[in-house]
Structure formats: C-alpha cells, structure tokens
Design an enzyme around this catalytic site. Structure first.
Site, PDB file in Angstrom:
ATOM      1  N   HIS A   1      16.505  65.613  83.560  1.00 39.40           N
ATOM      2  CA  HIS A   1      17.043  64.250  83.692  1.00 39.40           C
ATOM      3  C   HIS A   1      17.504  64.036  85.131  1.00 39.40           C
ATOM      4  O   HIS A   1      18.687  63.997  85.436  1.00 39.40           O
ATOM      5  CB  HIS A   1      18.193  64.031  82.715  1.00 39.40           C
TER       6      HIS A   1
ATOM      7  N   HIS B   1      20.631  61.800  76.791  1.00 41.37           N
ATOM      8  CA  HIS B   1      22.056  61.643  76.432  1.00 41.37           C
ATOM      9  C   HIS B   1      22.213  61.059  75.026  1.00 41.37           C
ATOM     10  O   HIS B   1      22.698  59.948  74.827  1.00 41.37           O
ATOM     11  CB  HIS B   1      22.833  60.824  77.464  1.00 41.37           C
TER      12      HIS B   1
ATOM     13  N   HIS C   1      25.175  51.536  86.691  1.00 46.36           N
ATOM     14  CA  HIS C   1      24.353  50.511  86.045  1.00 46.36           C
ATOM     15  C   HIS C   1      24.604  49.118  86.602  1.00 46.36           C
ATOM     16  O   HIS C   1      24.319  48.123  85.947  1.00 46.36           O
ATOM     17  CB  HIS C   1      24.534  50.574  84.529  1.00 46.36           C
TER      18      HIS C   1
ATOM     19  N   ASP D   1      21.460  64.224  84.711  1.00 51.14           N
ATOM     20  CA  ASP D   1      21.636  62.796  85.015  1.00 51.14           C
ATOM     21  C   ASP D   1      22.169  62.658  86.439  1.00 51.14           C
ATOM     22  O   ASP D   1      23.143  61.965  86.706  1.00 51.14           O
ATOM     23  CB  ASP D   1      22.563  62.125  84.010  1.00 51.14           C
TER      24      ASP D   1
END
Length: 571
Positions: free
Chosen positions: A134, A272, A320, A360
């Site tokens: 990821h 996730h 985000h 991530d």
C-alpha cells in the site's frame, strides 16, 4: 565425546534446537524447531576458524559452489523457525542446510569454495525482505526509508507529490506508467505499480495493464461505484492482475452489501479493511469474512493505543484534501475514526481474519514502520489475550512460534501471494530471489543489521567510513554496493503484467532492471492466506459500532506503552 554447554554453544554458533530467543524488547519468545547444521561440523569464518583452505573451504570451481553463505543463521519464516546455513547463488536462494567442504565433511549440502563470500549469521535472525502493498509514491525518498527498515518490495502507485497521489495509490495512464517505470530504475527496491481502475469502460483500464501495471486500484476519491468495481474486476480476470480497493465511506453508491455483490465472488484485495483509512462506514470490516476477499490493514491503526484516535483526524484532513471549515468534511472524517472497530482489528489480526499489514505511506501511514507495527500488534495481543492455540505455556514460560509465524506472514508471503509475486519473493525458500534481512535479536523488527537484495548487500548499519574499523560512531544506515551502478539493476526486480512483458515494455521503455510478470492473482483466495485464513461472520452495530465475529464480541483496551519504541530511537 567432547561436550559443550548450551550457553557456550549459543555464544559460539548461535542458538540450536530447543533454545529460546526473545524478539527485541517484546514479550514474544521463539524456540528453535530444528537445526540443519551438524554438531562438531559447524562452519564459521575468521582467524583460527573453520572456513579456511583445505578445511571448511573446498577447492572446487565457482560453478560448483555458492556465491555467498550465511552461516549458522536462525531463520524465522512462515514455514518454520530453524537454524541453518543459507547458500546464495546467482542472486537467488540456492540451498538451506549444511555448508562446508564435502571432501572432508559429512552431510554438506552447500559447498563453500574459493569463490564464496561469507556473512556470519551466528546469533543473528534472518527473515525474508518485507513486502509493502500500500504505497503512495509521493516522494522517492520513501524507498530508502522503507529499505532501511527491512522492506525490499513495494507495490502501489503515484506520480510524486500530486494531489491525486496524496490520496490514492494510482499511477494513471500509459504515459505516467512509462515514466514511473523509468524512474524506479534508480532505486534498489523491487517495485510494482498499480493503475487506475475507476472507469465504467474496459479500454482505458486495459491500456494501463498493457503499459506495465501489475494491478489496478479502485479508490472512492475517484468514484468506487458498483459499475466501476465490476468493470475493473473484469479487466483483472482477463489479464491475471490483482485489484486493490478503497471502498465508499459515504455509502453514496450503495452500502457494503452492494460492494460485496459487485465483487461477484471475484478475488480482491481490500485495503485498510477496518475502515479508519477509508471504506463503507461503519461496517466495511465485515468483508474479512468473505472467501474471495484478501483483507489488509495499514499501519496507523496498528496497534490500537491511547493516541490512535487523536492523530487520525488530522491525518485524514490532510490526506484526502478536506477542509476543516466545511462541516460536511469534518463529518466525513469523523465517520471513519471508530475506536470500536480499531480495537476489533487488533483481535481479528491475532485470530488470523486479517491477512496482511502495509503502510499507506505518507497518506496516513508510515513507510518505515510496517515491520515495527506488526510486531507491536503481536506483542499487545500476546499481553492482552495470552497464548494462541498451538503455542505451549510450560514451566519455562512457553514460546510464541505459531503467533510469530502468523504475524510474519502478514508482511511477507501473504502479500506476495495476493499480488502474484510469490514465485519470486515473500519467503526464504530455494529458488526465490535472495532478498534477506539480518537482525540482531535485541533489535529484531526495529533496526536491521544487513539488507540483501538479489544476494548482495544493498544497505547496512555502517560506522564512520574514515574510521580504522567499520563500527565507530556515527553508525547509521547507508546504501551499499548493491545499491550502486549496474549492480542495482541486477539486484532488484520490476514487476509488470504478463501483457506488458509480452508487449516488450522493457526494451520499449529502455529499462535495465530484470522484469518479472505477476501470475496467479485471480485464483488466490482467503484460504490461501498462510496462517491468516479465518473467515468469520462479522456484524457491526450501526449505533454503538461494536463488532461481533462468530458470536464473539471483539473488545480490547488501548495500549498505553509499547515495545520497539522510544528506547530504540533516542539517537
């Protein structure tokens, strides 16, 4: 017969069968299950030692000998915890067994000769290089950070610090795919890139696979609708590539049941899976019980601690592209951060329902902490839940071999199986690429001593280059010769799709690294996840967020203190 005490033997040759070793400063203890070396015939390098001409070193030509032998190493892998010599040849693992000179020694399976280099593995733990599936390729400096932590393979997408890459692991389109494949030539890391899977027509997805993508990423920020899911999986089935998904947090295009229906039983890797990193709120976690779903976690929620919730809100707003002045953006962020599902995630990992752990990177996760966070989770669960079935609790305190095998599989063999690269990497097995990490037990999982790529040392904790010996301060991680020049290209792999390999992208793009095609991604299922194949029926209360798996309420307290933390990073 000459005898030697266990302590003296361990100090000289490393632990043997029945000996126990603590991992770093955790509460985890492993026991050596088998010793492939032969007592009295052990090989060791140095002045007055065994590996000398006519003794432990034979007179044979290089073609009959290994290029490198790691002597008396303690292997920790999903298949076992064993003591052995490891022979490397041509960049791959050639043998696991007993090294030496077969002309004068019995039972030799690894021939040492004048063309053999030696790495002393006495008292060291050897693991397969970690695999992080990821990755947001936001900056190239991540690659060195990951390598120095013991990760040797990175899978993900991105184009640099672009807004799309901040949020999604996507290298979109053939032009960027070519440029990124060219860029990663500079780094001593196995890398595979994911294309953008969010489209309702197959052609724009297919062209990315043909350009070199090893898989596709579906992300809610690009619109993960049932139509996009179905289209993307159809392309994956046709090209033998994997799909990774970040589902619809806001439930705009449907609830989790609609997403599961869109899978149509086809294999998919859910990122996730607990949900704090994104996905159907509040119950994306239930997909871990599906036979076709390969669930992973990212490391910011690993393990659940008293600080986990607080740091997540700020991270989420940045990653985000959310505005704290907009009430809807705040509500979006808060819907994803749930203490109940994060706590349940700890337990689902310990029971083997969650199969993988990744980072991530720079998008809520820390690229250099996949391995640390995995073992911190294992420690926390051992402290809170006790021994797993299969791990004894005897008068000596027992050991944690099964738990250790379960957790190491989460960042080695299982991500390799998921993304179709297990024929090359993911475990210490004969024939695989020699990506190996050596650790002192006291620093296990935190600070590796040596990182090998393709059988050659790529990075190490190295002292002052101007010192008279290698050890004086300052000791820090530095790139080694496998990270330089043409050796870099021979020591690392670039993973591509079978379609891209057939289309000769290596020559077309001017790539020097060895290309390897992914395979078997569409037939892998949850039952193939080594030590992590449990498929519970999971429910989440929509009001309290409490998680129940097969009738068991999953609850645990947050950790207030963890091992593998500040005491290792004072300097």
């Amino acid at each position: 017969m000459v005898k030697i005490s266990r302590q003296a033997y361990a100090e000289m040759f490393g632990p043997t069968t029945g000996d126990r070793v603590r991992l770093a400063d955790t509460g985890l203890v492993i026991e050596v299950e088998k010793d492939f070396t032969i007592y009295g015939e052990e090989v060791k390098f140095g002045g007055g030692k065994v590996i000398r001409d006519g003794m432990g070193q034979s007179q044979r030509m290089a073609k009959d000998c290994v290029d490198t032998v790691i002597t008396n190493a303690l292997i920790v892998d999903h298949w076992g915890i064993v003591k052995a010599d490891i022979g490397l040849k041509g960049g791959r693992i050639a043998a696991i067994g007993k090294a030496g000179n077969p002309d004068i020694q019995p039972g030799v399976t690894i021939v040492v000769g004048p063309g053999t280099e030696v790495i002393a593995g006495e008292g060291m733990i050897v693991t397969a290089g970690g695999i992080d599936t990821h990755i947001h390729f936001i900056c190239p400096q991540q690659i060195e950070e990951a390598l120095m932590s013991g990760v040797t393979t990175m899978i993900g997408g991105g184009t640099g610090p672009a807004t799309g890459t901040f949020a999604t692991t996507v290298t979109p389109g053939p032009w960027y795919m070519e440029r990124m494949l060219q860029a990663i030539e500079a780094y001593p890391m196995n890398i595979g890139l994911l294309g953008k899977g969010n489209a309702s027509q197959q052609a724009p997805i297919l062209e990315q696979v043909e350009a070199g993508a090893i898989g596709l990423k579906l992300h809610e920020d690009w619109g993960t609708t049932p139509a996009a899911i179905d289209t993307c999986l159809s392309v994956a089935d046709a090209t033998d590539t994997q799909v990774a998904i970040h589902t619809d947090t806001l439930n705009e295009a449907g609830f989790v049941e609609a997403t599961i229906a869109a899978f149509k039983g086809r294999t998919i890797h859910t990122y996730h899976t607990e949900g704090a990193g994104g996905g159907h709120a509040p119950d994306i976690i239930k997909v871990c019980g599906e036979a076709n779903v390969l669930p992973s976690s990212t490391n910011p929620t690993r393990p659940y601690t008293v600080n986990t919730l607080d740091e997540h809100l700020d991270m989420l707003m940045v990653c985000h592209h959310l505005d704290p002045a907009i009430a809807e953006d705040i509500a979006f962020a808060e819907s994803r951060i749930r203490r109940e599902t994060i706590a349940a995630e700890d337990i689902l990992h310990d029971l083997g329902a969650f199969s993988m752990i990744s980072s991530d990177s720079q998008a809520m996760g820390r690229v250099g902490e996949v391995i640390i966070r995995t073992w911190q989770t294992a420690h926390k669960m051992a402290a809170q839940r006790g021994k797993l079935p299969g791990d004894p609790n005897d008068a000596r305190g027992g050991h944690d071999n099964f738990r250790v095998k379960r957790y190491i599989a989460k960042y080695t063999i299982n991500p390799a199986l998921t993304h179709g690269i297990a024929h090359e990497v993911g475990s210490i097995e004969v024939g695989k690429w020699a990506d190996l990490v050596l650790w002192r037990p006291a620093c296990f999982g935190v600070k590796p001593s040596l990182i090998l790529k393709g059988g050659m040392i790529a990075a190490a904790a190295m002292g002052d280059p101007n010192a008279s010996i290698p050890t004086p301060q300052p000791v820090h991680y530095r790139p080694m010769f496998a990270s330089a020049g043409g050796a870099l290209h021979k020591s690392s792999l670039t993973f591509v799709s079978q379609a891209a390999l057939a289309a000769n992208v290596g020559e077309r793009y001017g790539l020097a690294k060895t290309l390897s095609a992914v395979r078997g991604t569409r037939t892998v299922s949850k039952r193939d996840m080594v030590h992590n194949d449990w498929q519970p029926h999971v429910t989440v209360d929509p009001e309290t967020y409490q998680v129940v798996a097969d009738g068991q309420l999953l609850m645990c307290d947050p950790a207030t203190e963890l091992p593998m933390a500040q005491r290792y990073f004072l300097f």
